[in-house]
Scaffold this active site. Structure first.
Site, PDB file in Angstrom:
ATOM      1  N   GLU A  83       0.823  -1.119  -0.096  1.00  0.00           N
ATOM      2  CA  GLU A  83      -0.016  -0.042  -0.100  1.00  0.00           C
ATOM      3  C   GLU A  83       0.772   1.068  -0.093  1.00  0.00           C
ATOM      4  O   GLU A  83       1.954   1.309   0.659  1.00  0.00           O
ATOM      5  CB  GLU A  83      -0.851  -0.050   1.385  1.00  0.00           C
ATOM      6  CG  GLU A  83      -1.942  -1.152   1.373  1.00  0.00           C
ATOM      7  CD  GLU A  83      -3.009  -0.983   0.099  1.00  0.00           C
ATOM      8  OE1 GLU A  83      -3.181  -0.039  -0.534  1.00  0.00           O
ATOM      9  OE2 GLU A  83      -3.564  -2.082  -0.244  1.00  0.00           O
ATOM     10  N   CYS A 145      -7.196  -2.429   8.298  1.00  0.00           N
ATOM     11  CA  CYS A 145      -5.998  -2.384   7.837  1.00  0.00           C
ATOM     12  C   CYS A 145      -5.571  -0.913   7.560  1.00  0.00           C
ATOM     13  O   CYS A 145      -4.203  -0.689   7.725  1.00  0.00           O
ATOM     14  CB  CYS A 145      -5.989  -3.239   6.478  1.00  0.00           C
ATOM     15  SG  CYS A 145      -6.123  -5.026   6.367  1.00  0.00           S
ATOM     16  N   HIS A 167      -1.029  -5.622   1.286  1.00  0.00           N
ATOM     17  CA  HIS A 167      -2.404  -6.595   1.305  1.00  0.00           C
ATOM     18  C   HIS A 167      -2.112  -8.034   0.562  1.00  0.00           C
ATOM     19  O   HIS A 167      -1.331  -7.896  -0.356  1.00  0.00           O
ATOM     20  CB  HIS A 167      -3.559  -6.014   0.649  1.00  0.00           C
ATOM     21  CG  HIS A 167      -4.500  -5.026   1.668  1.00  0.00           C
ATOM     22  ND1 HIS A 167      -4.821  -3.823   1.514  1.00  0.00           N
ATOM     23  CD2 HIS A 167      -5.167  -5.723   2.709  1.00  0.00           C
ATOM     24  CE1 HIS A 167      -5.592  -3.332   2.601  1.00  0.00           C
ATOM     25  NE2 HIS A 167      -5.777  -4.500   3.275  1.00  0.00           N
TER      26      HIS A 167
END
Length: 206
Positions: A83, A145, A167
């Site tokens: 991310e 998350c 992820h």
């Protein structure tokens, strides 16, 4: 002194008995690229996940820590996705494991967003070299998350510790157990483990 890489993963959530990020964490080696891998399982609970992780980080002086790599499961994705950014908002249609649900609620009074401290592009390239589907993602969502990534980067950046979030798709093994084979994107667990191993190697590449 052997440096530490703190790698976290989440407990199962949403009624599932497994979580591909936790399965992957458990399969990682104890030492990688000359660094000790410190493994941490986190609750799928807003706020508490960050408190537990930052508490573990605080057990060491910053100079001992090479990086903090947080893992989480994103069912439906077909590749492993580091991310790029965490945003300052909690918003999801589902409650966390403590039964708490938020709508358009700020995480705190910090920055509107935090950019990853990990080399996302290099991590993707290293995973692709290992024949693992990977891509940089520009949304960690607005569930737990994202909450964890925001807390990790906010805590680690002023201490000079690279931190970020990755992820993982659902594993094929979990998909089979849950009757989701062919209905949702998934990758073999062995591939997930190989990919995250390569990603962590990119973080501490010599």
């Amino acid at each position: 002194m052997m440096k530490k890489i703190i790698v976290s993963a989440f407990e199962p959530f949403g009624g599932s008995g497994r979580n591909s990020s936790l399965d992957t964490l458990n399969e990682l080696p104890d030492v990688l690229n000359g660094c000790e891998i410190v493994k941490v399982m986190l609750p799928v609970v807003y706020g508490e996940c960050g408190r537990v992780l930052c508490g573990k980080i605080a057990e060491y002086v910053p100079e001992e820590i090479a990086a903090v790599v947080c893992l989480g499961q994103a069912a439906g994705r077909g590749s492993i996705t580091p991310e790029y950014v965490a945003v300052n908002v909690r918003h999801a249609g589902s409650a966390d494991n403590a039964g708490v649900k938020y709508e358009l609620t700020p995480i705190g009074d910090g920055a509107d967003a935090y950019i990853t401290g990990l080399p996302a592009g290099a991590m993707v390239e290293k995973m692709k070299e290992a024949d693992v589907p990977a891509a940089v993602s520009f949304t960690a969502g607005t569930y737990v998350c994202n909450d964890l990534m925001y807390a990790a980067v906010e805590y680690c950046r002023p201490r000079g510790i690279p931190a970020g979030f990755v992820h993982l798709p659902l594993s094929e093994e979990i998909a089979e157990l849950e009757g989701k084979t062919g209905k949702i994107a998934a990758l073999p667990q062995a591939m997930l483990t190989r990919g995250i191993t390569a990603a962590v190697e990119a973080v501490v590449r010599k």
